[in-house]
Design an enzyme around this catalytic site. Sequence first.
Site, PDB file in Angstrom:
ATOM      1  N   HIS A 268     108.244 -83.912  25.031  1.00 12.98           N
ATOM      2  CA  HIS A 268     109.105 -83.071  24.199  1.00 12.98           C
ATOM      3  C   HIS A 268     109.705 -81.935  25.016  1.00 12.98           C
ATOM      4  O   HIS A 268     110.886 -81.614  24.879  1.00 12.98           O
ATOM      5  CB  HIS A 268     108.328 -82.514  22.996  1.00 12.98           C
ATOM      6  CG  HIS A 268     109.220 -81.966  21.923  1.00 12.98           C
ATOM      7  ND1 HIS A 268     109.427 -80.620  21.735  1.00 12.98           N
ATOM      8  CD2 HIS A 268     109.981 -82.601  21.005  1.00 12.98           C
ATOM      9  CE1 HIS A 268     110.258 -80.447  20.719  1.00 12.98           C
ATOM     10  NE2 HIS A 268     110.610 -81.629  20.258  1.00 12.98           N
ATOM     11  N   CYS A 269     108.912 -81.343  25.875  1.00 14.93           N
ATOM     12  CA  CYS A 269     109.402 -80.252  26.724  1.00 14.93           C
ATOM     13  C   CYS A 269     110.532 -80.710  27.648  1.00 14.93           C
ATOM     14  O   CYS A 269     111.400 -79.921  28.016  1.00 14.93           O
ATOM     15  CB  CYS A 269     108.274 -79.695  27.590  1.00 14.93           C
ATOM     16  SG  CYS A 269     106.858 -79.058  26.682  1.00 14.93           S
ATOM     17  N   LEU A 270     110.503 -81.975  28.022  1.00 13.52           N
ATOM     18  CA  LEU A 270     111.460 -82.497  28.993  1.00 13.52           C
ATOM     19  C   LEU A 270     112.783 -82.925  28.371  1.00 13.52           C
ATOM     20  O   LEU A 270     113.742 -83.213  29.090  1.00 13.52           O
ATOM     21  CB  LEU A 270     110.844 -83.704  29.716  1.00 13.52           C
ATOM     22  CG  LEU A 270     109.702 -83.387  30.686  1.00 13.52           C
ATOM     23  CD1 LEU A 270     108.902 -84.654  30.990  1.00 13.52           C
ATOM     24  CD2 LEU A 270     110.238 -82.762  31.972  1.00 13.52           C
TER      25      LEU A 270
END
Length: 358
Positions: A348-350
């Site tokens: 998700h962060c990426l």
Amino acid sequence: MEDLFELAKSGEVTPAELGYYFPAEFAPQDSMWLSWPHKEESWPGKIEKIFAPYSQFVKAVANAQKVNINVGSEEMKDFATKHLEAAGANLKNVSFHQFPTNDAWCRDHGPAFLINPKAEQKKVIVKWNYNAWGDKYPPYDLDNQIPIRIAEYLGIPYFKPGIIMEGGSVEFNGKGTLLTSTACLLNKNRNPHLNQSQIEKYLCDYYGVQNILWLADGIIGDDTDGHIDDITRFVNEDTVVTVVEENKSDENHEILAENLEFLKKMRLENGKQLNIVELPMPSPVIWEDQRLPASYANFYIGNEVVVVPTFRDKNDQKALDILADCFKGRKVIGIDSTDIIWGLGSFHCLSQQEPAVK
């Protein structure tokens, strides 16, 4: 149309005033945006190990929708293509853009896409300022330009609120409720000149929400100061999954128990209580004596898949089963994130979704 470009630049009007809002991640998407990983300092001694699982992530999403990838050079594009081909990704659905970045965390430096299906211009971008989570990892000048580069490429207007905000710090149900944490948004390393009510006004004006729910702290090892996408996620308009730690001697136990109690007292924009689904935490993931922010909540919701980080842990399958029950219309895919999480973030962060709008 030209008037909207001018209005956006002038700052005289906010997206909310024009009827724009940030859709939920589970709403239909046009594409997923990524910034290809290249900064060795983010995965010291391990970056070569992340490209295989990263490419599996791209493959899982690109089977059913477009994926846009920011790269810094033709050489990086060729390198990425080689890894994606090895993973068996559908390259017909993958587009590369020569938009150089400092790092890979597109959730936080990428654009925030808002939509208004009733408007002539149905999609706009909010370009928040970005300072690498409180100036922890300079330089970030290239990252800070990514939303503008993408807006110009797509030919759509962009709004500039002028304050620091990161995509991983906010979570949406698409109906007017936004979930965030005080540990991050009220941290003095972001917007020290703003108090909570002032920040809430920015959230309402530039995300098109009306109801803001605040959790407290984030998980241990999270260098973002408590991003919500490691803790609690909407899986539909009135249901969240939230991570809990059963081991009472674990540092995360009390933090997550407190957040669970907050969630039980919260109300949605329509006054209803949240439906709450508890998600386990993996056992601590340690690398070089550092506890990493491993969490099953850091999943990406695509049009047909949900990609979930796994950690070679006894709770991996339990988490996948719980999420499969939450996303009955999508295929839930677990991908080993044990190496990726050394960068202190996961799928998700990426990534950052670009919503579809008719």
